[in-house]
Design a protein around this motif. Structure first.
Motif, PDB file in Angstrom:
ATOM      1  N   MET A 131       0.916  -1.232   0.013  1.00 50.10           N
ATOM      2  CA  MET A 131       0.156   0.097  -0.034  1.00 50.10           C
ATOM      3  C   MET A 131       0.643   1.144   0.190  1.00 50.10           C
ATOM      4  O   MET A 131       1.803   1.405   0.686  1.00 50.10           O
ATOM      5  N   ASP A 132       0.552   2.388  -0.912  1.00 52.78           N
ATOM      6  CA  ASP A 132       1.231   3.399  -0.925  1.00 52.78           C
ATOM      7  C   ASP A 132       0.940   4.431   0.209  1.00 52.78           C
ATOM      8  O   ASP A 132      -0.305   4.055   0.707  1.00 52.78           O
ATOM      9  N   LEU A 133       1.761   5.252   0.393  1.00 53.34           N
ATOM     10  CA  LEU A 133       1.407   6.283   1.328  1.00 53.34           C
ATOM     11  C   LEU A 133       0.115   6.978   1.368  1.00 53.34           C
ATOM     12  O   LEU A 133      -0.571   7.374   2.419  1.00 53.34           O
ATOM     13  N   ARG A 134      -0.127   7.527   0.226  1.00 54.75           N
ATOM     14  CA  ARG A 134      -1.255   8.251   0.102  1.00 54.75           C
ATOM     15  C   ARG A 134      -2.746   7.563   0.360  1.00 54.75           C
ATOM     16  O   ARG A 134      -3.393   7.959   0.984  1.00 54.75           O
ATOM     17  N   HIS A 135      -2.717   6.274  -0.072  1.00 56.50           N
ATOM     18  CA  HIS A 135      -3.772   5.466   0.207  1.00 56.50           C
ATOM     19  C   HIS A 135      -3.604   5.129   1.773  1.00 56.50           C
ATOM     20  O   HIS A 135      -4.884   5.039   2.392  1.00 56.50           O
ATOM     21  N   ALA A 136      -2.650   4.997   2.204  1.00 63.86           N
ATOM     22  CA  ALA A 136      -2.404   4.679   3.564  1.00 63.86           C
ATOM     23  C   ALA A 136      -3.160   5.909   4.694  1.00 63.86           C
ATOM     24  O   ALA A 136      -3.597   5.512   5.738  1.00 63.86           O
ATOM     25  N   LEU A 137      -3.003   6.887   4.117  1.00 64.89           N
ATOM     26  CA  LEU A 137      -3.372   8.146   4.977  1.00 64.89           C
ATOM     27  C   LEU A 137      -5.179   8.487   4.654  1.00 64.89           C
ATOM     28  O   LEU A 137      -5.476   9.187   5.374  1.00 64.89           O
ATOM     29  N   ARG A 138      -5.760   7.666   4.103  1.00 68.07           N
ATOM     30  CA  ARG A 138      -7.030   7.674   3.951  1.00 68.07           C
ATOM     31  C   ARG A 138      -7.927   7.697   5.168  1.00 68.07           C
ATOM     32  O   ARG A 138      -8.563   9.006   5.185  1.00 68.07           O
ATOM     33  N   ILE A 139      -7.766   6.957   5.937  1.00 70.92           N
ATOM     34  CA  ILE A 139      -8.338   7.197   7.194  1.00 70.92           C
ATOM     35  C   ILE A 139      -7.574   6.729   8.393  1.00 70.92           C
ATOM     36  O   ILE A 139      -7.205   5.566   8.449  1.00 70.92           O
ATOM     37  N   CYS A 140      -7.050   7.855   9.048  1.00 70.71           N
ATOM     38  CA  CYS A 140      -6.018   7.424  10.241  1.00 70.71           C
ATOM     39  C   CYS A 140      -6.795   7.691  11.375  1.00 70.71           C
ATOM     40  O   CYS A 140      -7.460   8.629  11.743  1.00 70.71           O
ATOM     41  N   VAL A 141      -6.909   6.740  12.159  1.00 69.62           N
ATOM     42  CA  VAL A 141      -7.551   6.454  13.434  1.00 69.62           C
ATOM     43  C   VAL A 141      -6.512   6.692  14.736  1.00 69.62           C
ATOM     44  O   VAL A 141      -5.509   5.820  14.775  1.00 69.62           O
ATOM     45  N   ILE A 142      -6.853   7.461  15.431  1.00 71.47           N
ATOM     46  CA  ILE A 142      -6.145   7.821  16.670  1.00 71.47           C
ATOM     47  C   ILE A 142      -6.676   7.234  17.958  1.00 71.47           C
ATOM     48  O   ILE A 142      -7.564   7.845  18.571  1.00 71.47           O
ATOM     49  N   PRO A 143      -6.488   5.987  18.488  1.00 66.89           N
ATOM     50  CA  PRO A 143      -7.150   5.462  19.604  1.00 66.89           C
ATOM     51  C   PRO A 143      -6.701   6.437  20.821  1.00 66.89           C
ATOM     52  O   PRO A 143      -5.921   7.104  20.796  1.00 66.89           O
ATOM     53  N   ASP A 144      -7.753   6.505  21.702  1.00 65.32           N
ATOM     54  CA  ASP A 144      -7.584   7.564  22.942  1.00 65.32           C
ATOM     55  C   ASP A 144      -8.080   6.752  24.145  1.00 65.32           C
ATOM     56  O   ASP A 144      -9.274   6.799  24.091  1.00 65.32           O
ATOM     57  N   ILE A 145      -7.059   6.705  25.039  1.00 67.78           N
ATOM     58  CA  ILE A 145      -7.563   6.080  26.363  1.00 67.78           C
ATOM     59  C   ILE A 145      -8.386   6.576  27.058  1.00 67.78           C
ATOM     60  O   ILE A 145      -9.422   5.978  27.875  1.00 67.78           O
ATOM     61  N   LYS A 146      -8.721   7.995  26.861  1.00 70.99           N
ATOM     62  CA  LYS A 146      -9.894   8.471  27.788  1.00 70.99           C
ATOM     63  C   LYS A 146     -11.176   8.660  26.771  1.00 70.99           C
ATOM     64  O   LYS A 146     -11.985   8.029  27.426  1.00 70.99           O
ATOM     65  N   ALA A 147     -11.157   9.072  25.770  1.00 69.21           N
ATOM     66  CA  ALA A 147     -12.292   9.238  24.752  1.00 69.21           C
ATOM     67  C   ALA A 147     -12.836   7.961  24.544  1.00 69.21           C
ATOM     68  O   ALA A 147     -14.057   7.601  24.388  1.00 69.21           O
ATOM     69  N   GLY A 148     -11.981   6.878  24.383  1.00 71.05           N
ATOM     70  CA  GLY A 148     -12.493   5.403  23.948  1.00 71.05           C
ATOM     71  C   GLY A 148     -12.813   4.567  25.202  1.00 71.05           C
ATOM     72  O   GLY A 148     -13.214   3.357  24.796  1.00 71.05           O
ATOM     73  N   SER A 170     -15.508  14.816  11.464  1.00 68.83           N
ATOM     74  CA  SER A 170     -16.643  13.447  11.684  1.00 68.83           C
ATOM     75  C   SER A 170     -17.275  13.160  10.344  1.00 68.83           C
ATOM     76  O   SER A 170     -16.877  13.781   9.243  1.00 68.83           O
ATOM     77  N   ALA A 171     -17.881  12.028  10.342  1.00 66.81           N
ATOM     78  CA  ALA A 171     -18.905  11.760   9.280  1.00 66.81           C
ATOM     79  C   ALA A 171     -19.508  13.003   8.541  1.00 66.81           C
ATOM     80  O   ALA A 171     -19.783  13.087   7.376  1.00 66.81           O
ATOM     81  N   GLU A 172     -20.208  13.931   9.463  1.00 62.91           N
ATOM     82  CA  GLU A 172     -20.977  14.995   8.833  1.00 62.91           C
ATOM     83  C   GLU A 172     -19.951  16.020   7.977  1.00 62.91           C
ATOM     84  O   GLU A 172     -20.670  16.802   7.488  1.00 62.91           O
ATOM     85  N   ASN A 173     -18.788  16.071   8.364  1.00 61.08           N
ATOM     86  CA  ASN A 173     -18.043  17.236   7.916  1.00 61.08           C
ATOM     87  C   ASN A 173     -16.829  16.711   6.895  1.00 61.08           C
ATOM     88  O   ASN A 173     -16.092  17.454   6.521  1.00 61.08           O
ATOM     89  N   VAL A 174     -16.615  15.441   7.029  1.00 57.37           N
ATOM     90  CA  VAL A 174     -15.573  14.877   6.429  1.00 57.37           C
ATOM     91  C   VAL A 174     -15.506  15.260   4.953  1.00 57.37           C
ATOM     92  O   VAL A 174     -14.317  15.462   4.079  1.00 57.37           O
ATOM     93  N   ASP A 228      -5.388  14.195   1.457  1.00 59.41           N
ATOM     94  CA  ASP A 228      -5.532  12.656   0.910  1.00 59.41           C
ATOM     95  C   ASP A 228      -6.290  11.857   1.859  1.00 59.41           C
ATOM     96  O   ASP A 228      -6.733  10.942   1.437  1.00 59.41           O
ATOM     97  N   GLY A 229      -6.417  12.540   2.962  1.00 57.09           N
ATOM     98  CA  GLY A 229      -7.466  11.618   3.952  1.00 57.09           C
ATOM     99  C   GLY A 229      -7.551  12.510   4.999  1.00 57.09           C
ATOM    100  O   GLY A 229      -6.983  13.602   5.299  1.00 57.09           O
ATOM    101  N   VAL A 230      -8.046  11.953   6.309  1.00 58.55           N
ATOM    102  CA  VAL A 230      -8.420  12.292   7.342  1.00 58.55           C
ATOM    103  C   VAL A 230      -7.508  11.588   8.763  1.00 58.55           C
ATOM    104  O   VAL A 230      -7.695  10.644   8.662  1.00 58.55           O
ATOM    105  N   ALA A 231      -7.423  12.346   9.838  1.00 58.72           N
ATOM    106  CA  ALA A 231      -7.257  11.638  11.141  1.00 58.72           C
ATOM    107  C   ALA A 231      -8.050  12.176  12.073  1.00 58.72           C
ATOM    108  O   ALA A 231      -8.710  12.995  12.149  1.00 58.72           O
ATOM    109  N   VAL A 232      -8.668  10.966  12.641  1.00 54.90           N
ATOM    110  CA  VAL A 232      -9.831  11.275  13.397  1.00 54.90           C
ATOM    111  C   VAL A 232      -9.393  10.690  15.052  1.00 54.90           C
ATOM    112  O   VAL A 232      -8.783   9.764  14.951  1.00 54.90           O
TER     113      VAL A 232
END
Length: 208
Positions: free
Chosen positions: A1-18, A168-172, A181-185
């Motif tokens: 997988m190339d980097l541009r595709h890998a950056l499509r949906i970057c999820v950042i887990p969070d110990i408090k929010a999650g 979010s899904a509403e403003n992505v 190339d993508g978003v980090a959420v």
């Protein structure tokens, strides 16, 4: 997988929010939903805990064709065999990291303006995280530059970029028009009861 595709949906887990899910559990669910990158960021963990968490997540990333990026800690990223590191303004300089890693190792950086973007790219960054696109629940003190601000940074770059901050899904679809190339959420995915479903909604809404 190339980097541009890998950056499509970057999820950042969070110990408090999650909570009550662990970082690892959040990552696994995000991958099930179609995340293309997991960014491991947890200030509450020490180096050993971060390393052990990365080692457990990497096989799932490989299985799902996703990348694992470690935030801040170049030492942990290299030791765990992660795909790369993401460096903020208070971390190791991009040019120092670039000199210390294999050619294929990914070095990401953060930019809040076109000037910062240009400096990071010239220092050797492989991609940029640009924001904040919208007010963020996870980082309340993040300066909001808006979609137009994101667009101005993208315009001066030749490397890939993701938008971050209150997405979010509403403003992505709105932020994707800035040319990223993508978003980090964070919160919009990991703080809901159905992480995999939240990722799928993001994917389905990205292109309007």
């Amino acid at each position: 997988m190339d980097l541009r595709h890998a950056l499509r949906i970057c999820v950042i887990p969070d110990i408090k929010a999650g909570a009550p899910l662990t970082i690892e559990e959040q990552a696994m669910q995000a991958l099930q939903g179609g995340a293309t990158m997991i960014q491991l960021r947890c200030k509450e963990m020490n180096g050993r805990e971060l390393y052990e968490t990365a080692v457990r997540i990497i096989p799932a990333c490989r299985k799902n064709g996703a990348f694992l990026i470690v935030n801040d800690r170049l030492d942990v990223a290299l030791a765990a065999g992660a795909d790369g590191v993401h460096l903020g303004r208070e971390d190791l300089p991009v040019e120092a990291a670039r000199r210390s890693v294999p050619k294929e190792f990914i070095v990401g950086a953060t930019a809040h303006s076109a000037e910062e973007g240009t400096v990071a790219e010239s220092a050797g960054a492989d991609y940029l995280g640009i924001g904040a696109a919208f007010p963020s629940g996870a980082k309340k003190n993040a300066g909001v530059i808006g979609v137009e601000g994101v667009r101005k940074v993208v315009a001066v770059l030749s490397i890939p970029a993701v938008a971050i901050g209150g997405i979010s899904a509403e403003n992505v679809s709105q932020v994707m028009t800035a040319g990223v190339d993508g978003v980090a959420v964070i919160s919009s995915v990991v703080a809901c009861g159905d992480i995999a479903g939240a990722v799928r909604r993001l994917v389905s809404n990205m292109d309007g």
